[in-house]
Scaffold this active site. Structure first.
Site, PDB file in Angstrom:
ATOM      1  N   HIS A   8      -9.167  -3.698  -2.028  1.00  0.00           N
ATOM      2  CA  HIS A   8      -8.123  -3.007  -1.268  1.00  0.00           C
ATOM      3  C   HIS A   8      -8.371  -1.501  -1.280  1.00  0.00           C
ATOM      4  CE1 HIS A   8      -3.812  -2.204  -0.053  1.00  0.00           C
ATOM      5  NE2 HIS A   8      -4.166  -1.039  -0.593  1.00  0.00           N
ATOM      6  N   GLU A   9      -8.576  -0.941  -2.464  1.00  0.00           N
ATOM      7  CA  GLU A   9      -8.752   0.512  -2.572  1.00  0.00           C
ATOM      8  C   GLU A   9     -10.049   0.974  -1.920  1.00  0.00           C
ATOM      9  OE1 GLU A   9      -6.332   2.357  -3.278  1.00  0.00           O
ATOM     10  OE2 GLU A   9      -5.070   0.776  -4.081  1.00  0.00           O
ATOM     11  N   HIS A  38     -10.176   1.649   1.862  1.00  0.00           N
ATOM     12  CA  HIS A  38      -9.708   2.954   2.336  1.00  0.00           C
ATOM     13  C   HIS A  38     -10.870   3.913   2.588  1.00  0.00           C
ATOM     14  CE1 HIS A  38      -5.357   2.600   2.080  1.00  0.00           C
ATOM     15  NE2 HIS A  38      -5.465   2.054   0.887  1.00  0.00           N
ATOM     16  N   CYS A  66       0.847  -1.185   0.000  1.00  0.00           N
ATOM     17  CA  CYS A  66       0.000   0.000   0.000  1.00  0.00           C
ATOM     18  C   CYS A  66       0.882   1.235   0.000  1.00  0.00           C
ATOM     19  CB  CYS A  66      -0.906  -0.011   1.231  1.00  0.00           C
ATOM     20  SG  CYS A  66      -2.038   1.367   1.344  1.00  0.00           S
TER      21      CYS A  66
END
Length: 179
Positions: A145-146, A149, A103
Site C-alpha cells: 500500500h505505502e 504511493h 489511507c
C-alpha cells in the site's frame, strides 16, 4: 520535529512518480528532519505508514510502524518501525488476500483490496544499506500500500469492486458481499 500536512486524493502530486533517494541525500540535516517529521505525522494521524508523496515530497521514501493496537485497524499485528528507501517489490503469491484498506490521503473511507500476501522486497535503509527480505501477511499488505504511493497509485485504484468502497461509518467491513 513537525506534523506536516497530508495531501488528499485529488491533489496532482499524489499521482506523480517519485525519484530515487541518493546516498548523498541521506547525509543531510533536511533529510533526517524529513524522516522525523514523517514518523511524527504518521503517528499524529494514527497511521500505520506514510509515503513521502503524501506530504508533497516526490522521493521514494516510506516510513511504517505500529507498535500497539491501532485504533484504525484493531486486531492487526504489530508492524515494526522501519524506514524504506527506493523499494522494489516482487509478488510471490497471486492477489487474493483481501483487506479493508484505508489511507491518510483518503480520509474517512475504506475499500476492499486484494493483494499478494507474500512478497519479496529489496530496499535501502536510512544508512543506505541494502536489504532483501521475504515478507508475508499484514506487513506485506501495508508495505505494498505505502510503496504504491511512490508510483502515483492509491488503494482506490486497486479496489476489488466499487461496491466495496465507502465511508467508515457506513461501510460494512465485516463482510464483502457484492449484493
Amino acid at each position: 520535529m513537525a506534523v506536516r500536512k497530508i495531501l488528499k486524493i485529488g491533489n496532482p502530486l499524489l499521482r506523480q512518480t517519485s525519484e530515487d533517494v541518493t546516498e548523498s541525500e541521506i547525509q543531510t540535516k533536511d533529510f533526517k528532519k524529513l524522516i522525523r517529521d514523517m514518523f511524527e505525522t504518521m503517528r499524529h494521524a494514527d497511521g500505520v505508514g506514510l509515503a513521502a508523496p503524501q506530504i508533497g515530497v516526490l522521493k521514494k521514501l516510506v516510513v511504517v510502524g505500529q507498535e500497539d493496537d491501532n485504533e484504525r485497524y484493531p486486531g492487526t499485528p504489530e508492524v515494526p518501525n522501519q524506514i524504506i528507501l527506493n523499494p522494489e517489490i516482487t509478488p510471490l503469491a497471486p492477489p487474493g488476500d483481501g483487506f479493508w484498506e484505508g489511507c491518510l490521503s483518503v480520509p474517512g473511507m475504506r475499500g476492499y483490496v486484494e493483494r499478494p500476501n507474500k512478497i519479496r522486497m529489496k530496499w535501502r535503509d536510512e544508512n543506505y544499506e541494502e536489504h532483501d527480505e521475504i515478507i508475508e501477511g499484514y506487513r506485506a499488505i501495508v508495505l505494498q500500500h505505502e510503496c504504491d504511493h511512490l508510483f502515483g497509485v492509491l488503494y482506490v485504484d486497486r479496489l476489488k469492486s466499487t461496491k466495496l468502497f465507502g465511508f467508515n461509518e457506513d461501510i460494512d467491513t465485516a463482510g464483502k458481499l457484492l449484493d
